[in-house]
Motif scaffolding. Structure first.
Motif, PDB file in Angstrom:
ATOM      1  N   SER A 151      42.397  48.767  40.853  1.00 13.00           N
ATOM      2  CA  SER A 151      41.358  48.967  40.357  1.00 13.00           C
ATOM      3  C   SER A 151      40.340  49.602  41.492  1.00 13.00           C
ATOM      4  O   SER A 151      39.913  48.921  42.339  1.00 13.00           O
ATOM      5  CB  SER A 151      40.633  47.871  39.684  1.00 13.00           C
ATOM      6  OG  SER A 151      39.165  48.326  39.232  1.00 13.00           O
ATOM      7  N   ASP A 188      37.242  51.834  36.264  1.00 18.99           N
ATOM      8  CA  ASP A 188      36.211  51.084  35.388  1.00 18.99           C
ATOM      9  C   ASP A 188      35.015  51.766  35.259  1.00 18.99           C
ATOM     10  O   ASP A 188      34.171  51.964  36.034  1.00 18.99           O
ATOM     11  CB  ASP A 188      36.268  49.699  36.217  1.00 18.99           C
ATOM     12  CG  ASP A 188      37.382  48.951  36.099  1.00 18.99           C
ATOM     13  OD1 ASP A 188      37.793  48.757  34.920  1.00 18.99           O
ATOM     14  OD2 ASP A 188      37.709  48.228  37.070  1.00 18.99           O
ATOM     15  N   HIS A 225      39.440  52.685  31.812  1.00 18.29           N
ATOM     16  CA  HIS A 225      39.008  51.677  30.873  1.00 18.29           C
ATOM     17  C   HIS A 225      37.326  51.660  30.784  1.00 18.29           C
ATOM     18  O   HIS A 225      36.614  51.539  31.601  1.00 18.29           O
ATOM     19  CB  HIS A 225      39.235  50.464  31.697  1.00 18.29           C
ATOM     20  CG  HIS A 225      38.685  48.944  31.442  1.00 18.29           C
ATOM     21  ND1 HIS A 225      38.682  47.974  31.915  1.00 18.29           N
ATOM     22  CD2 HIS A 225      38.298  48.826  29.879  1.00 18.29           C
ATOM     23  CE1 HIS A 225      38.369  46.882  31.177  1.00 18.29           C
ATOM     24  NE2 HIS A 225      38.029  47.199  29.802  1.00 18.29           N
ATOM     25  N   GLY A 249      32.797  43.507  33.432  1.00 18.25           N
ATOM     26  CA  GLY A 249      31.432  43.672  33.922  1.00 18.25           C
ATOM     27  C   GLY A 249      31.444  43.697  35.871  1.00 18.25           C
ATOM     28  O   GLY A 249      31.026  44.451  36.323  1.00 18.25           O
ATOM     29  N   GLY A 276      36.336  40.694  41.071  1.00 16.40           N
ATOM     30  CA  GLY A 276      36.199  39.395  42.007  1.00 16.40           C
ATOM     31  C   GLY A 276      35.969  38.176  41.302  1.00 16.40           C
ATOM     32  O   GLY A 276      35.546  37.089  41.696  1.00 16.40           O
ATOM     33  N   ASP A 308      43.843  42.371  32.959  1.00 10.75           N
ATOM     34  CA  ASP A 308      42.794  42.798  33.845  1.00 10.75           C
ATOM     35  C   ASP A 308      41.789  41.798  34.257  1.00 10.75           C
ATOM     36  O   ASP A 308      41.136  41.526  33.287  1.00 10.75           O
ATOM     37  CB  ASP A 308      42.125  44.225  33.249  1.00 10.75           C
ATOM     38  CG  ASP A 308      40.857  44.820  33.864  1.00 10.75           C
ATOM     39  OD1 ASP A 308      40.879  44.432  35.270  1.00 10.75           O
ATOM     40  OD2 ASP A 308      40.389  45.511  33.408  1.00 10.75           O
ATOM     41  N   GLY A 333      40.868  39.090  37.854  1.00 10.72           N
ATOM     42  CA  GLY A 333      41.267  37.919  38.698  1.00 10.72           C
ATOM     43  C   GLY A 333      42.780  37.925  38.928  1.00 10.72           C
ATOM     44  O   GLY A 333      43.321  36.764  39.254  1.00 10.72           O
ATOM     45  N   GLY A 358      42.168  44.178  41.317  1.00 12.23           N
ATOM     46  CA  GLY A 358      41.154  45.199  42.337  1.00 12.23           C
ATOM     47  C   GLY A 358      40.885  44.337  43.703  1.00 12.23           C
ATOM     48  O   GLY A 358      41.173  44.743  44.602  1.00 12.23           O
ATOM     49  N   ASN A 359      40.125  43.484  43.492  1.00 14.80           N
ATOM     50  CA  ASN A 359      39.682  42.501  44.888  1.00 14.80           C
ATOM     51  C   ASN A 359      40.700  42.297  45.403  1.00 14.80           C
ATOM     52  O   ASN A 359      40.671  42.219  46.755  1.00 14.80           O
ATOM     53  CB  ASN A 359      38.862  41.240  44.134  1.00 14.80           C
ATOM     54  CG  ASN A 359      38.217  40.578  45.350  1.00 14.80           C
ATOM     55  OD1 ASN A 359      37.435  41.332  46.076  1.00 14.80           O
ATOM     56  ND2 ASN A 359      38.492  39.210  45.593  1.00 14.80           N
TER      57      ASN A 359
HETATM   58  C1  DX5 Z   1      36.278  44.027  35.320  1.00 13.59           C
HETATM   59  C2  DX5 Z   1      37.166  45.233  35.338  1.00 13.59           C
HETATM   60  C3  DX5 Z   1      38.336  45.081  36.206  1.00 13.59           C
HETATM   61  C4  DX5 Z   1      38.219  44.834  37.466  1.00 13.59           C
HETATM   62  C5  DX5 Z   1      39.147  43.961  38.104  1.00 13.59           C
HETATM   63  O1  DX5 Z   1      35.144  44.225  34.425  1.00 13.59           O
HETATM   64  O2  DX5 Z   1      37.718  45.567  34.046  1.00 13.59           O
HETATM   65  O3  DX5 Z   1      39.305  46.412  36.213  1.00 13.59           O
HETATM   66  O4  DX5 Z   1      38.102  45.783  38.575  1.00 13.59           O
HETATM   67  O5  DX5 Z   1      38.913  43.263  39.466  1.00 13.59           O
HETATM   68  P1  DX5 Z   1      39.478  42.100  39.949  1.00 13.59           P
HETATM   69  O6  DX5 Z   1      40.812  42.352  40.066  1.00 13.59           O
HETATM   70  O7  DX5 Z   1      38.636  41.930  41.425  1.00 13.59           O
HETATM   71  O8  DX5 Z   1      39.230  40.921  39.071  1.00 13.59           O
END
Ligand code: DX5
Ligand code: ZN
Length: 218
Positions: free
Chosen positions: A8, A35, A66, A142, A145, A175, A177, A197-198
């Motif tokens: 992400s 996102d 998304h 939203g 992380g 999607d 965590g 993402g994180n």
């Molecule tokens: C949250 C997003 C995710 C987010 C995931 O609302 O839809 O795609 O970027 O990020 P991590 O992997 O850090 O939870």
């Protein structure tokens, strides 16, 4: 099919977006997850069309967009022109889901539907055969992380059964965590694409983390 990963871009360093996308191009990432947040459907605002167009200019991989926005159907053509290959809208944000999914496909994009953590997979029973993808949110949408919600495993199993029973070809994406401690179990439970993402962008070696998440086996 093989297991896919979609890092992400929300967690990237936006001051060097071009080189972050190039890093993903040269990694084992399959798609780039993008996102879009409107500050109404979710309590956060991310970015819009000019940024997506720039990501597309650099990307050599499909853009998995998304939408966490209300009235997503007002903007399908604009997301297509900006470079979306897969367009996912939220079940909770669209009253006329069948019409919206058909419109996305008519524009030549793959169509996905995302479910918030409290929304049962069973609500997709009468549309599952029309979908290319179902995105299960494993955090409240939203923010990047956040902590993974463990009920997600039950939901994946129920969705997998629904897909198999219906003969649908829809892929399952998870999607929120996602990291090295849960990726193997998620793939094993039936996920086709993991968004991360994180865990990718905060890692010392994002490319290595992408490789490790993707190759994780239970
Ligand atoms: C949250 C997003 C995710 C987010 C995931 O609302 O839809 O795609 O970027 O990020 P991590 O992997 O850090 O939870
Ligand atoms: Zn997302």
């Amino acid at each position: 099919m093989s297991k896919l990963i979609a890092p992400s871009i929300l967690s990237a360093d936006f001051s060097k977006l071009g080189s972050e996308v190039e890093m993903l191009n040269s990694s084992e990432a399959d798609w780039i997850h993008v996102d879009v947040m409107d500050g109404v459907f979710v309590p956060n605002i991310s970015f819009g069309f000019p940024v997506i167009e720039k990501i597309k200019e650099y990307a050599t991989k499909p853009l998995d967009v998304h939408l966490m926005i209300i009235n997503p159907d007002h903007y399908f053509e604009k997301f297509k022109s900006a470079g979306a290959d897969i367009l996912t809208i939220h079940y909770e944000a669209e009253t006329h889901l069948h019409r919206a999914v058909s419109a996305i496909k008519e524009l030549g994009m793959k169509a996905g539907v995302a479910l918030n953590p409290h929304t049962p997979a069973a609500l997709l029973e009468d549309i599952i055969h029309d979908l290319d993808l179902v995105l299960i949110m494993s955090v409240n949408p939203g923010f990047g992380g956040q902590k993974f919600i463990s009920n997600t495993y039950n939901k994946i199993s129920r969705l997998k059964k629904l897909i198999n029973d219906s003969g649908s070809k829809a892929l399952i994406e998870v999607d929120g965590g996602v990291n090295l401690t849960n990726s193997a179990k998620l793939y094993k439970t039936g996920v086709d694409i993991l968004v991360a993402g994180n865990s990718v962008f905060s890692s010392v070696s994002p490319k290595q983390t992408i490789k490790e998440i993707k190759s994780a086996r239970w």
